[in-house]
Write a protein that holds these residues in place. Structure first.
Motif, PDB file in Angstrom:
ATOM      1  N   GLY A  44      -8.502   5.789   3.057  1.00 65.42           N
ATOM      2  CA  GLY A  44      -8.501   4.962   4.149  1.00 65.42           C
ATOM      3  C   GLY A  44      -7.088   4.300   4.543  1.00 65.42           C
ATOM      4  O   GLY A  44      -6.054   4.762   4.107  1.00 65.42           O
ATOM      5  N   SER A  45      -7.296   3.078   5.226  1.00 60.21           N
ATOM      6  CA  SER A  45      -5.963   2.568   5.528  1.00 60.21           C
ATOM      7  C   SER A  45      -6.096   0.987   5.083  1.00 60.21           C
ATOM      8  O   SER A  45      -6.837   0.495   4.768  1.00 60.21           O
ATOM      9  CB  SER A  45      -5.629   2.563   7.101  1.00 60.21           C
ATOM     10  N   ILE A  46      -4.704   0.781   4.683  1.00 57.46           N
ATOM     11  CA  ILE A  46      -4.479  -0.556   4.151  1.00 57.46           C
ATOM     12  C   ILE A  46      -3.536  -1.256   5.012  1.00 57.46           C
ATOM     13  O   ILE A  46      -2.282  -0.776   5.420  1.00 57.46           O
ATOM     14  CB  ILE A  46      -3.909  -0.768   2.884  1.00 57.46           C
ATOM     15  N   THR A  47      -3.759  -2.549   5.698  1.00 60.71           N
ATOM     16  CA  THR A  47      -2.998  -3.249   6.453  1.00 60.71           C
ATOM     17  C   THR A  47      -2.963  -4.734   5.693  1.00 60.71           C
ATOM     18  O   THR A  47      -3.794  -5.253   5.582  1.00 60.71           O
ATOM     19  CB  THR A  47      -3.465  -3.555   7.716  1.00 60.71           C
ATOM     20  N   ALA A  48      -1.730  -4.954   5.189  1.00 60.55           N
ATOM     21  CA  ALA A  48      -1.345  -6.290   4.334  1.00 60.55           C
ATOM     22  C   ALA A  48      -0.204  -6.983   4.730  1.00 60.55           C
ATOM     23  O   ALA A  48       0.830  -6.226   5.270  1.00 60.55           O
ATOM     24  CB  ALA A  48      -1.434  -5.797   2.913  1.00 60.55           C
ATOM     25  N   LYS A  49      -0.366  -8.168   5.068  1.00 54.86           N
ATOM     26  CA  LYS A  49       0.861  -9.084   5.365  1.00 54.86           C
ATOM     27  C   LYS A  49       1.653  -9.539   3.947  1.00 54.86           C
ATOM     28  O   LYS A  49       2.643  -9.852   4.112  1.00 54.86           O
ATOM     29  CB  LYS A  49       0.474 -10.403   6.059  1.00 54.86           C
ATOM     30  N   GLY A  50       1.188  -8.948   2.856  1.00 56.77           N
ATOM     31  CA  GLY A  50       1.868  -9.171   1.558  1.00 56.77           C
ATOM     32  C   GLY A  50       2.174  -7.952   1.139  1.00 56.77           C
ATOM     33  O   GLY A  50       2.530  -7.085   1.950  1.00 56.77           O
ATOM     34  N   LYS A  51       2.285  -7.927  -0.297  1.00 55.94           N
ATOM     35  CA  LYS A  51       2.701  -6.716  -1.288  1.00 55.94           C
ATOM     36  C   LYS A  51       1.662  -6.105  -1.356  1.00 55.94           C
ATOM     37  O   LYS A  51       0.428  -6.455  -1.759  1.00 55.94           O
ATOM     38  CB  LYS A  51       3.250  -7.024  -2.323  1.00 55.94           C
ATOM     39  N   VAL A  52       1.695  -4.509  -1.555  1.00 57.91           N
ATOM     40  CA  VAL A  52       0.740  -3.576  -1.815  1.00 57.91           C
ATOM     41  C   VAL A  52       1.189  -2.965  -3.243  1.00 57.91           C
ATOM     42  O   VAL A  52       2.229  -2.346  -3.072  1.00 57.91           O
ATOM     43  CB  VAL A  52       0.569  -2.657  -0.864  1.00 57.91           C
TER      44      VAL A  52
END
Length: 139
Positions: A44-52
């Motif tokens: 799927g997808s990941i949207t993060a304002k931090g670190k992945v």
């Protein structure tokens, strides 16, 4: 009066990490204000304002948009990292990548179309043509 307003305030999420542990499989999209660490499988997808962070056992198939990323495991898809993408020696990357900066350890597998944010191939070619024309005019 002031005590009540403190209770209603939302505390910052900095320093907190969402975790998907080994032997966990997820199909779907993740959106987070905090960091995310993947040690299981995500499609799927990941949207993060931090670190992945994709751990050594982690596998992601899909799309990631984040500020920074560290990859030790496997990623296949579209990856957009605003700042720094760091690939560890065990990383395997396939797909399309857009980054601010790229750090690759020896041993990492990087089979991707990669572009650095701010400089496209088209603009580099146009600059070269402009410099060539300027050289011809001065000669």
């Amino acid at each position: 009066m002031f005590a009540e307003s403190k209770k209603n305030r939302i505390e910052p999420i900095q320093g907190q990490t969402n975790r998907i542990v080994e032997n966990t499989k997820i199909k779907g999209d993740l959106i987070s204000e905090a960091d995310i660490r993947i040690d299981g499988d995500l499609e799927g997808s990941i949207t993060a304002k931090g670190k992945v962070v994709i751990g050594r056992a982690g596998k992601v198939i899909g799309k990631i948009e984040c500020m920074n990323a560290d990859v030790e495991g496997t990623f296949d898809g579209d990856l957009k990292v605003e700042n720094v993408l760091s690939l560890k020696s065990t990383a395997v990357i396939e797909g399309d990548v857009i980054v601010g900066k790229l750090a690759v350890e020896p041993g990492a597998t990087f089979n991707a179309a990669c572009s650095m944010k701010g400089a496209s191939l088209k603009s580099v070619k146009e600059d070269g043509q402009k410099q060539q024309k300027a050289g011809e005019k001065s000669a």
